[in-house]
Design a protein around this motif. Structure first.
Motif, PDB file in Angstrom:
ATOM      1  N   PRO A 187      -0.276 -38.102 -29.647  1.00  0.00           N
ATOM      2  CA  PRO A 187      -0.667 -36.708 -29.869  1.00  0.00           C
ATOM      3  C   PRO A 187      -0.882 -35.963 -28.557  1.00  0.00           C
ATOM      4  O   PRO A 187      -1.407 -36.506 -27.583  1.00  0.00           O
ATOM      5  CB  PRO A 187      -1.970 -36.835 -30.662  1.00  0.00           C
ATOM      6  N   ASN A 188      -0.456 -34.702 -28.543  1.00  0.00           N
ATOM      7  CA  ASN A 188      -0.499 -33.927 -27.308  1.00  0.00           C
ATOM      8  C   ASN A 188      -1.919 -33.754 -26.772  1.00  0.00           C
ATOM      9  O   ASN A 188      -2.141 -33.734 -25.559  1.00  0.00           O
ATOM     10  CB  ASN A 188       0.147 -32.561 -27.537  1.00  0.00           C
ATOM     11  N   ASP A 189      -2.901 -33.630 -27.676  1.00  0.00           N
ATOM     12  CA  ASP A 189      -4.271 -33.455 -27.189  1.00  0.00           C
ATOM     13  C   ASP A 189      -4.784 -34.734 -26.534  1.00  0.00           C
ATOM     14  O   ASP A 189      -5.553 -34.682 -25.557  1.00  0.00           O
ATOM     15  CB  ASP A 189      -5.199 -33.003 -28.325  1.00  0.00           C
ATOM     16  N   PHE A 224       5.430 -30.424 -28.190  1.00  0.00           N
ATOM     17  CA  PHE A 224       4.471 -29.318 -28.149  1.00  0.00           C
ATOM     18  C   PHE A 224       5.225 -27.987 -28.284  1.00  0.00           C
ATOM     19  O   PHE A 224       6.454 -27.923 -28.129  1.00  0.00           O
ATOM     20  CB  PHE A 224       3.621 -29.359 -26.884  1.00  0.00           C
ATOM     21  N   TYR A 225       4.475 -26.922 -28.543  1.00  0.00           N
ATOM     22  CA  TYR A 225       5.117 -25.624 -28.742  1.00  0.00           C
ATOM     23  C   TYR A 225       5.164 -24.879 -27.415  1.00  0.00           C
ATOM     24  O   TYR A 225       4.430 -23.928 -27.174  1.00  0.00           O
ATOM     25  CB  TYR A 225       4.369 -24.824 -29.812  1.00  0.00           C
ATOM     26  N   GLY A 226       6.045 -25.373 -26.543  1.00  0.00           N
ATOM     27  CA  GLY A 226       6.262 -24.742 -25.256  1.00  0.00           C
ATOM     28  C   GLY A 226       7.487 -23.847 -25.293  1.00  0.00           C
ATOM     29  O   GLY A 226       7.920 -23.385 -26.350  1.00  0.00           O
ATOM     30  N   THR A 227       8.091 -23.649 -24.135  1.00  0.00           N
ATOM     31  CA  THR A 227       9.206 -22.704 -24.052  1.00  0.00           C
ATOM     32  C   THR A 227      10.424 -23.187 -24.822  1.00  0.00           C
ATOM     33  O   THR A 227      11.098 -22.398 -25.483  1.00  0.00           O
ATOM     34  CB  THR A 227       9.570 -22.454 -22.579  1.00  0.00           C
ATOM     35  N   ALA A 228      10.734 -24.472 -24.755  1.00  0.00           N
ATOM     36  CA  ALA A 228      11.922 -24.980 -25.432  1.00  0.00           C
ATOM     37  C   ALA A 228      11.856 -24.734 -26.935  1.00  0.00           C
ATOM     38  O   ALA A 228      12.807 -24.217 -27.545  1.00  0.00           O
ATOM     39  CB  ALA A 228      12.089 -26.477 -25.149  1.00  0.00           C
ATOM     40  N   LYS A 336      -0.703 -22.690 -35.741  1.00  0.00           N
ATOM     41  CA  LYS A 336      -1.523 -23.392 -34.757  1.00  0.00           C
ATOM     42  C   LYS A 336      -0.794 -24.678 -34.380  1.00  0.00           C
ATOM     43  O   LYS A 336      -0.888 -25.697 -35.068  1.00  0.00           O
ATOM     44  CB  LYS A 336      -2.898 -23.723 -35.346  1.00  0.00           C
ATOM     45  N   VAL A 337      -0.044 -24.604 -33.295  1.00  0.00           N
ATOM     46  CA  VAL A 337       0.715 -25.744 -32.809  1.00  0.00           C
ATOM     47  C   VAL A 337       0.343 -25.944 -31.348  1.00  0.00           C
ATOM     48  O   VAL A 337       0.205 -24.976 -30.602  1.00  0.00           O
ATOM     49  CB  VAL A 337       2.233 -25.514 -32.958  1.00  0.00           C
ATOM     50  N   TYR A 338       0.182 -27.176 -30.915  1.00  0.00           N
ATOM     51  CA  TYR A 338      -0.274 -27.460 -29.565  1.00  0.00           C
ATOM     52  C   TYR A 338       0.563 -26.703 -28.535  1.00  0.00           C
ATOM     53  O   TYR A 338       1.787 -26.708 -28.625  1.00  0.00           O
ATOM     54  CB  TYR A 338      -0.180 -28.967 -29.290  1.00  0.00           C
ATOM     55  N   PRO A 339      -0.063 -25.984 -27.564  1.00  0.00           N
ATOM     56  CA  PRO A 339      -1.458 -26.079 -27.138  1.00  0.00           C
ATOM     57  C   PRO A 339      -2.436 -25.169 -27.879  1.00  0.00           C
ATOM     58  O   PRO A 339      -3.611 -25.113 -27.514  1.00  0.00           O
ATOM     59  CB  PRO A 339      -1.382 -25.671 -25.667  1.00  0.00           C
ATOM     60  N   ASP A 344       1.901 -30.828 -33.774  1.00  0.00           N
ATOM     61  CA  ASP A 344       3.114 -30.638 -32.989  1.00  0.00           C
ATOM     62  C   ASP A 344       4.166 -29.956 -33.864  1.00  0.00           C
ATOM     63  O   ASP A 344       3.912 -29.623 -35.023  1.00  0.00           O
ATOM     64  CB  ASP A 344       3.611 -31.951 -32.387  1.00  0.00           C
ATOM     65  N   VAL A 345       5.370 -29.727 -33.321  1.00  0.00           N
ATOM     66  CA  VAL A 345       6.367 -28.957 -34.068  1.00  0.00           C
ATOM     67  C   VAL A 345       6.870 -29.712 -35.294  1.00  0.00           C
ATOM     68  O   VAL A 345       7.309 -29.084 -36.269  1.00  0.00           O
ATOM     69  CB  VAL A 345       7.549 -28.537 -33.178  1.00  0.00           C
ATOM     70  N   ASN A 346       6.814 -31.037 -35.273  1.00  0.00           N
ATOM     71  CA  ASN A 346       7.189 -31.781 -36.479  1.00  0.00           C
ATOM     72  C   ASN A 346       6.197 -31.525 -37.610  1.00  0.00           C
ATOM     73  O   ASN A 346       6.581 -31.365 -38.778  1.00  0.00           O
ATOM     74  CB  ASN A 346       7.269 -33.273 -36.170  1.00  0.00           C
TER      75      ASN A 346
END
Length: 601
Positions: A187-189, A224-228, A336-339, A344-346
């Motif tokens: 998990p990202n956290d 995670f929900y970043g730029t990609a 609400k997706v990390y961060p 996460d996106v899944n």
């Protein structure tokens, strides 16, 4: 539901602001389209070079009556998100033949991983790689052999660069094919906690390495929900993906079926058929407004505040920070997706994903429902989701309710009434802040400034124990003309530790932060940048700086501020090493961050 009045007004303002460049752009596209299928105008010698290695497709190509699809690929096997593209050309060529078309790899474009270059000199090439990608795709398509194009790209600068190229070749239909996110790992956290412990000297490098490898563990985008992943969301909201294509994992039957269907659709929408859909008709002001709404509703990456204006300019459309701010003010934060959360996106996709989100936003009147897309006229098609039924691909209505309201909520009961980004302005210039992951009590920070010209100086001061009170950390000379505007994401653990110790901390910079950053308030993209003599270059240690995300202001509280001279910095170290010598022309010609920091449009 009628279109929201603010969305309508902002769209009309963009349309009016863009009238002259958009008219010139569409005139150029029309002239290119009038020339007809490109191959008909190539000489026999030209064509023989283009088809020499095409095997069984040679005859179809030479006759020129079957659509020929150009593949522009960002494949490499160092980027996990792009590794699945290795075998896409074979799938596409086979699908094209079944559809009575041909397909060729027109060319490749570079694709760098910001995760590899964070905190390294190579990050100073990152933003400019977007423009290189646009240029490289332009070279690929300059062979003038293609009736449609398929764009294979996922990550941070790759999709924006490919969109810029697609818009430039606006008479050619364009379909974007994603590769999907990797399956969920650590998990990202939990990964973030290990990073923070390492920054504080409480975890070993072996522990850090084990956590990172457990988080980034297979093919596909980082979860995670970043730029990609924000890019992938945008391609659906802007109608350039097939519906529901964004977040299907790599190497699955559904992923392969969507890739095949994308190739088939590209063959169907060329000028040789009855449903010609040049990408210029899709990339209008409605598409970009829909994209901004998606950005706000999902709490997406701040990098898109840079990329969307650059993408839009390539299509003759002028966006401004005020457009982002006003759309954010009426768009609820529904994900609400990390961060911004723990999922996460899944998990987001499983909770209803983009099909549910788009359906809700259409119901709320926050999206242009009549926007053109690669699959038809109207965004309602993107409220459907793909399914494999008896081995065949089909689309069904998306879920009518969220399947997990801790991750995804309806527009009437959002996580926040406004979107995740705010415009900032004041006597320090203009910038943006991502507030969707920042606790409300940290939306206003007023503290003495500590000035740095390099992110490594911040880390050194932290290790020396110099941060003992509330501080606004200013990292300047990080803009596009100074050093290519690198992300300063490697500062996140350091600043997070200070915040966790109870200090009020904020970052102010003319540089960027990663799409994965969030909980520390950060005024970023401050423009004019320090290297251009912007106000941030007049700040001194100890100046009291006030960042107020609620009011949208960024100010220094110093009476003599306007009369001070701007500090100049020695930027010579940014001009060489790790390929930086090759990018001097980019640094000299980059535009301001408020208009996308572009060099090619």
């Amino acid at each position: 539901m009628p279109l929201d009045s603010t969305i309508a007004r902002v769209t009309d303002r963009i349309r009016a602001r863009s009238e002259a460049p958009r008219r010139r752009y569409l005139d150029q596209v029309a002239r290119a389209a009038e020339a007809g299928p490109a191959r008909a105008h190539l000489s026999c010698s030209n064509q023989s070079h283009a088809y020499a290695a095409s095997g069984e497709d040679k005859l179809s190509l030479a006759q020129g009556r079957a659509p020929n699809i150009g593949i522009v690929t960002a494949y490499n096997d160092m980027l996990s998100a792009h590794q699945p593209y290795e075998h896409y050309p074979d799938l596409i060529r086979a699908a094209a033949r079944r559809a009575g078309a041909t397909a060729q790899v027109a060319g490749g474009v570079p694709a760098m991983c910001d995760g590899v270059t964070q905190g390294q000199p190579g990050m100073e090439l990152s933003l400019f790689s977007r423009d290189v990608i646009a240029l490289a795709a332009g070279v690929a398509l300059s062979h003038n052999c293609f009736d449609a194009a398929l764009y294979l790209g996922v990550c941070d600068k790759i999709v924006p660069g490919l969109v810029m190229a697609a818009a430039t070749f606006g008479h050619i239909p364009a379909v974007f094919l994603p590769a999907g996110p990797m399956t969920s790992g650590m998990p990202n956290d939990e990964k973030s906690k290990v990073r923070n412990r390492f920054a504080a000297g409480e975890a070993t490098r072996e522990e850090l390495m084990a956590a990172e490898m457990a988080a980034y563990h297979g093919p596909g985008t980082c979860t995670f929900y970043g730029t990609a992943n924000t890019n992938q969301m945008l391609m659906e909201f802007m109608g350039l993906h097939l519906p529901g294509a964004s977040f299907v994992n790599p190497n699955t039957p559904l992923r392969e079926a969507l890739t095949t269907a994308g190739a088939e659709r590209a063959a169907q929408i060329t000028a040789l058929g009855n449903d010609y859909r040049p990408v210029a008709d899709i990339l209008d002001e409605r598409a970009f407004v829909n994209g901004i709404v998606g950005l706000m509703a999902t709490g997406g990456s701040t990098n898109l505040v840079l990329h969307l204006p650059a993408m839009a300019r390539a299509a003759g459309i002028l966006l401004d920070l005020e457009d982002f701010a006003e759309i954010s003010a009426v768009t609820p934060l529904m994900a609400k997706v990390y961060p911004n959360g723990l999922a996460d996106v899944n998990h987001f996709h499983a909770a209803g994903g983009l099909a549910f989100l788009i359906g809700e936003l259409l119901e709320a009147g926050l999206l242009h429902p009549d926007a053109k897309t690669v699959v038809g006229d109207g965004l309602a098609l993107y409220a459907k989701e793909p399914k494999m039924i008896d081995g065949a691909l089909s689309w069904a209505d998306g879920p009518a309710t969220t399947l997990n309201d801790r991750i995804l909520r309806p527009h009437e009961a959002p996580f926040q009434p406004e979107g995740g980004l705010k415009q900032l302005s004041g006597n320090l210039g203009r910038g943006v802040i991502k507030v969707s992951a920042v606790a409300p009590e940290r939306h206003v920070i007023e503290a003495p400034a500590r000035i740095f010209h390099d992110q490594e100086e911040v880390k050194a001061a932290f290790k020396a124990g110099e941060f003992t009170s509330d501080t606004v950390v200013v990292v300047r000379f990080q803009g596009p003309r100074a050093n290519g505007m690198p992300e300063l994401h490697s500062l996140t653990p350091t600043l997070s530790v200070l915040q966790d110790r109870g200090l009020k901390v904020a970052l102010v910079t003319d540089g960027r932060m990663s799409g994965a950053s969030g909980k520390v308030p950060a005024a970023i993209h401050v423009s004019p940048e320090a290297a251009e003599g912007g106000p941030i270059a007049r700040l001194r240690d100890g100046d009291r700086v006030r960042l107020d995300a609620n009011a949208g202001t960024l100010e220094v509280l110093a009476e003599d501020f306007d009369s001070r001279p701007a500090v100049q910095a020695d930027l010579s170290a940014n001009t060489h090493g790790i390929g930086r010598e090759l990018f001097e022309v980019f640094r000299q010609n980059a535009g301001p961050s408020t208009s996308g920091a572009a060099t090619v449009v």
